[in-house]
Scaffold this active site. Structure first.
Site, PDB file in Angstrom:
ATOM      1  N   SER A  38       5.088  -9.511   2.987  1.00 51.93           N
ATOM      2  CA  SER A  38       3.685  -9.689   2.633  1.00 51.93           C
ATOM      3  C   SER A  38       3.456 -11.138   2.177  1.00 51.93           C
ATOM      4  CB  SER A  38       3.317  -8.680   1.544  1.00 51.93           C
ATOM      5  OG  SER A  38       1.932  -8.540   1.457  1.00 51.93           O
TER       6      SER A  38
ATOM      7  N   ARG B 250      -7.497  -3.309  -7.730  1.00 48.66           N
ATOM      8  CA  ARG B 250      -6.219  -2.734  -7.329  1.00 48.66           C
ATOM      9  C   ARG B 250      -6.416  -1.507  -6.436  1.00 48.66           C
ATOM     10  NH1 ARG B 250      -1.019  -3.943  -6.329  1.00 48.66           N
ATOM     11  NH2 ARG B 250       0.402  -2.265  -6.858  1.00 48.66           N
TER      12      ARG B 250
ATOM     13  N   ASP C 262       1.051  -0.788   9.919  1.00 47.71           N
ATOM     14  CA  ASP C 262       0.565  -1.793   8.968  1.00 47.71           C
ATOM     15  C   ASP C 262      -0.698  -2.431   9.534  1.00 47.71           C
ATOM     16  OD1 ASP C 262       0.110  -3.941   7.292  1.00 47.71           O
ATOM     17  OD2 ASP C 262       2.154  -4.718   7.377  1.00 47.71           O
TER      18      ASP C 262
ATOM     19  N   HIS D  37       1.455  -0.800   5.355  1.00 51.66           N
ATOM     20  CA  HIS D  37       2.002  -2.075   4.884  1.00 51.66           C
ATOM     21  C   HIS D  37       3.137  -1.876   3.880  1.00 51.66           C
ATOM     22  CE1 HIS D  37       2.084  -6.301   3.923  1.00 51.66           C
ATOM     23  NE2 HIS D  37       1.758  -6.096   2.682  1.00 51.66           N
ATOM     24  N   ASP D  38       2.978  -0.867   3.027  1.00 51.58           N
ATOM     25  CA  ASP D  38       3.985  -0.581   2.001  1.00 51.58           C
ATOM     26  C   ASP D  38       5.367  -0.270   2.561  1.00 51.58           C
ATOM     27  OD1 ASP D  38       2.911  -1.048  -0.423  1.00 51.58           O
ATOM     28  OD2 ASP D  38       2.412   1.033  -0.910  1.00 51.58           O
TER      29      ASP D  38
END
Lengths: 382, 210
Positions: A149, A219, A315, A348-349
Site C-alpha cells: 500500500s 477511518r 483489490d 486490499h487488506d
C-alpha cells in the site's frame, strides 16, 4: 515512553531534513524497530515500509496492544522474510504519530504541538528521512525494501531515488501514483476530520480536545476501501446485530455497521487526526512518473534493482492494472522484474492476511535474490 | 551433440526441445523466455548455462509458481507485451512450443528479433508423417501425445510445418543460424535433408538472427 515506541534516532537542529515542499524539518525523531541480527558485512538488511496508519512494530508482539505485529505472518524466524537470515528494520514514517516526528510532536519554536503548522511532507521526504536513519545506523546498502500500500509507494520511491543502495525491492498492492478515486476517498476522510468542531482548526491538542468523531468517520470510509464487496458479503451479508428485526431507527441494525463503528472507535485511540491529514496528503501527492517528466520508465532508467511486484485480484483500491503499469515501465528499461497477481476475495487488506501463494512468491523472490547477493543462510545462523 | 543425446536418454521427464535449446544458448548470456510455462527451461538455463533469465507467461498460476521458484517472471502475452521491451535488451529471446499459439506469429518473430540479438523458436512440426497420416488416412485433425488438443479447444491456432517456417524466415530475411528436427525419441535429423526432416521430425528448433 521508549518501551512503547521501540528505538528512536534523534536528529538535531544541526541535521535538518530538506523537504520536498521547500521547508526544513529540524529537529526530528525517527522511531524504529529491528528484528534479527545484522551480519558482519551488513549485507542482509531488509527495510520494511508500513502503510498509511501502520507503525514500526511489523513483527513480534506489539508492546502497547499486546497483539501480533501487523506483518507478523510475513516477518519472523522461518517466515518468508526470515529473521534467522535477514536483519529487518521498520521505521515509523515522519508525519505519523507513533514515535516519529509529526504534527502531534512539539514544535520547538513554540513549545506547543505543531498541528497544521507542521510542514506538508511527501513520500520522498519519508524516504529521505529513512535514508538518514540508515546512515546513522551505518547501513549502506539494503538487501531488500519491502512494503504494501503506502509502504509500496515508499519502496518504489526508494528504488527510484536510491537505486545504488537497493539490491531488491518488493512493492505490494500499490501504485506509482495515487489515482483520482483514491485522492477522492482521502479527501472524504480529511473533510470528516476537519468538519468535526473538536478539530479546532488543527489546534485540538493544545486545547485538550480530540476530533474523535471525524477521525472515526474517516477511518470507517477508508476501511470500506480496504475490503472487497465479496468479503463484506461473506463476512456480514445483511445480518442483523444482536437483534431479531430491523428497528426502524439509526442504531447499528446491521452487523456491517457495528463492525465499521468499532473499527472507527478503536482507531481513534491509536492515531492522531492531524497525522491522518498529513500522511494521506503525502500519498495523494505521490506521482513517480510526474517527477520523471511524465514517463514512468524514466524513474527507473538503467536500474539494477530486482523487482517483485505483487497485486491482489479483488483489490479495488490499488487494482492490478496499477501494478501492471509499473511492470510495463520496468520492462521498458529491461529491468529484472517479477510480477504476481494473487487470487483472493479479501480486497486490499489481503497483503496483511494469510495468503500462502503470496508468501511463497515473496519467499522465492528473496531466496533467489539472496543467492545472487551471495547471502547464505549459514552465514547469519545464530 | 552426443553429450546432449546422453542427457536426453537420462532425463525423459525433461522436454526434449529444452536440451536442444540449451545447446544453442551461450553460457552467461541474457535470455528472455516467452511463454516460459512453469519455468523448467529457465531454471535449467540458469543452473546449467548460468544465463540471466527472465520469463513471460500467460497463465498467472504458472507465473506464481515460477516466482516462488525464484525466477524473474511476469504475466504477459507474446502478442501484446514484447513491444514494451527496448531493442537489444537480450542476447536470446526464446519461444518454446508457443509460436503456434500466438495470434500473429510473424509480428511476434519480428519483435523477438528486435528485443533479442538471437531468437530461438521450437515448435511441433505439422508436416510430421503422423499428422499427415491422420489427415490422409482418417481425414481428421491429429490428436496425439505431442498434439493433445481437439480442434475446437486447442490453443494452437497457427500450426506450421518445418518448410513453412523456413519460408517465413526467408521472406522476413531472417537468417537461420542453426536448425534441428527431432524424432519423438529425441533422435535429431539433419536439416540438410529438408523434406526428410519435415516428414520425420516431430519437433523443430531454430536459432535465428536478424
Amino acid at each position: 515512553m521508549t518501551d512503547q515506541i521501540g528505538q528512536v534516532a534523534h536528529f538535531s537542529i544541526d541535521e535538518p531534513l530538506q523537504l520536498d515542499g521547500g521547508e526544513i524539518l529540524a529537529p526530528y525523531d525517527i522511531a524504529y524497530e529491528t528484528y534479527g541480527e545484522m551480519n558482519r558485512d551488513r549485507s542482509n538488511v531488509v527495510l520494511i515500509c508500513h502503510a498509511l496508519t501502520g507503525d514500526q512494530f511489523a513483527a513480534g508482539t506489539h508492546p502497547v496492544s499486546g497483539k501480533p505485529g501487523w506483518w507478523s505472518r510475513m516477518i519472523g524466524p522461518g517466515k518468508p522474510i526470515d529473521t534467522n537470515r535477514f536483519f529487518v528494520i521498520c521505521p515509523n514514517v515522519i508525519g505519523s504519530c507513533l514515535g516519529s516526528t509529526g504534527p502531534a510532536s512539539i514544535d520547538p519554536g513554540t513549545g506547543k504541538p505543531y498541528g497544521t503548522a507542521f510542514p506538508v511532507i511527501t513520500i520522498k521526504d519519508m524516504v529521505n528521512a529513512q535514508a538518514r536513519l540508515l546512515d546513522r545506523l551505518g547501513i549502506g546498502d539494503l538487501f531488500s525494501v519491502i512494503g504494501g500500500s503506502m509502504g509500496g509507494m515508499l519502496v518504489l520511491q526508494w528504488a527510484s531515488l536510491y537505486p545504488e543502495r537497493v539490491f531488491s525491492a518488493a512493492p505490494i498492492a500499490t501504485a506509482a501514483r495515487h489515482s483520482s478515486q483514491n485522492i477522492a476517498f482521502h479527501e472524504v476522510g480529511r473533510q470528516a476530520i476537519m468538519a468535526d468542531p473538536e478539530w479546532c482548526g488543527g489546534d485540538y491538542l493544545s486545547q485538550d480536545r480530540r476530533p474523535g468523531k471525524g477521525l472515526a468517520v474517516a477511518r470507517m470510509a477508508a476501511h470500506i476501501t480496504y475490503l472487497s464487496e465479496e468479503a463484506l458479503q461473506r463476512k456480514f451479508g445483511r445480518n442483523l446485530q444482536d437483534r431479531e428485526r430491523i428497528t426502524f431507527g439509526f442504531d447499528a441494525d446491521f452487523q456491517v455497521e457495528s463492525y465499521l463503528r468499532h473499527q472507527g472507535m478503536v482507531f481513534v485511540d491509536r492515531f492522531d487526526a492531524n497525522s491522518y491529514l498529513y500522511v494521506t496528503r503525502a500519498m495523494d501527492y505521490f506521482d513517480l512518473a510526474g517527477d520523471a517528466g511524465g514517463q514512468l520508465h524514466k524513474a527507473f532508467c538503467g536500474t539494477h534493482v530486482r523487482f517483485c511486484i505483487v497485486s491482489f485480484t479483488s483489490d479495488w483500491l490499488f487494482p492490478t492494472e496499477e501494478s501492471r503499469q509499473i511492470v510495463h515501465a520496468l520492462n521498458a528499461c529491461a529491468a529484472n522484474v517479477s510480477f504476481v497477481e494473487i487470487e483472493t476475495d479479501k480486497g486490499h487488506d489481503a497483503f496483511l492476511l494469510d495468503e500462502p501463494e503470496f508468501f511463497s512468491a515473496i519467499a522465492g523472490f528473496l531466496s533467489s535474490a539472496a543467492r545472487e547477493r551471495g547471502l547464505t543462510a549459514k552465514e547469519t545462523d545464530q | 551433440m552426443i553429450e546432449t543425446m546422453a542427457k536426453i536418454r537420462e532425463s525423459d521427464h525433461q522436454r526434449l526441445d529444452h536440451l536442444l535449446i540449451a545447446d544453442m544458448v551461450e553460457p552467461g548470456s541474457k535470455v528472455l523466455d516467452v511463454g516460459c510455462n512453469d519455468g523448467t527451461l529457465l531454471e535449467m538455463l540458469s543452473t546449467q548455462r548460468q544465463v540471466k533469465g527472465r520469463g513471460i507467461e500467460l497463465s498467472q498460476k504458472k507465473v506464481n509458481i515460477c516466482v516462488a521458484r525464484g525466477l524473474s517472471v511476469i504475466q504477459g502475452d507474446a502478442d501484446r507485451d514484447l513491444v514494451d521491451y527496448p531493442a537489444d535488451a537480450y542476447d536470446y529471446v526464446i519461444l518454446s512450443q508457443t509460436i503456434q499459439a500466438t495470434h500473429n506469429p510473424r509480428t511476434v518473430l519480428r519483435e523477438m528479433l528486435r528485443v533479442g540479438r538471437h531468437a530461438v523458436v521450437s515448435f511441433p512440426n505439422f508436416g510430421h508423417w503422423r499428422v499427415r497420416g491422420s489427415l490422409f488416412f482418417n481425414g481428421r485433425m491429429p490428436v496425439n501425445e505431442s498434439l493433445p488438443y481437439t480442434w475446437y479447444d486447442t490453443p494452437n491456432i497457427h500450426f506450421c510445418t518445418i518448410r513453412d517456417f523456413v519460408d517465413l524466415c526467408d521472406e522476413m530475411k531472417v537468417s537461420v543460424e542453426r536448425a534441428l528436427a527431432m524424432k519423438n525419441n529425441g533422435e535429431p535429423i539433419k536439416m540438410s535433408h529438408k523434406r526428410l526432416a519435415n516428414l520425420l521430425g516431430e519437433q523443430a528448433v531454430f536459432l535465428l538472427k536478424r
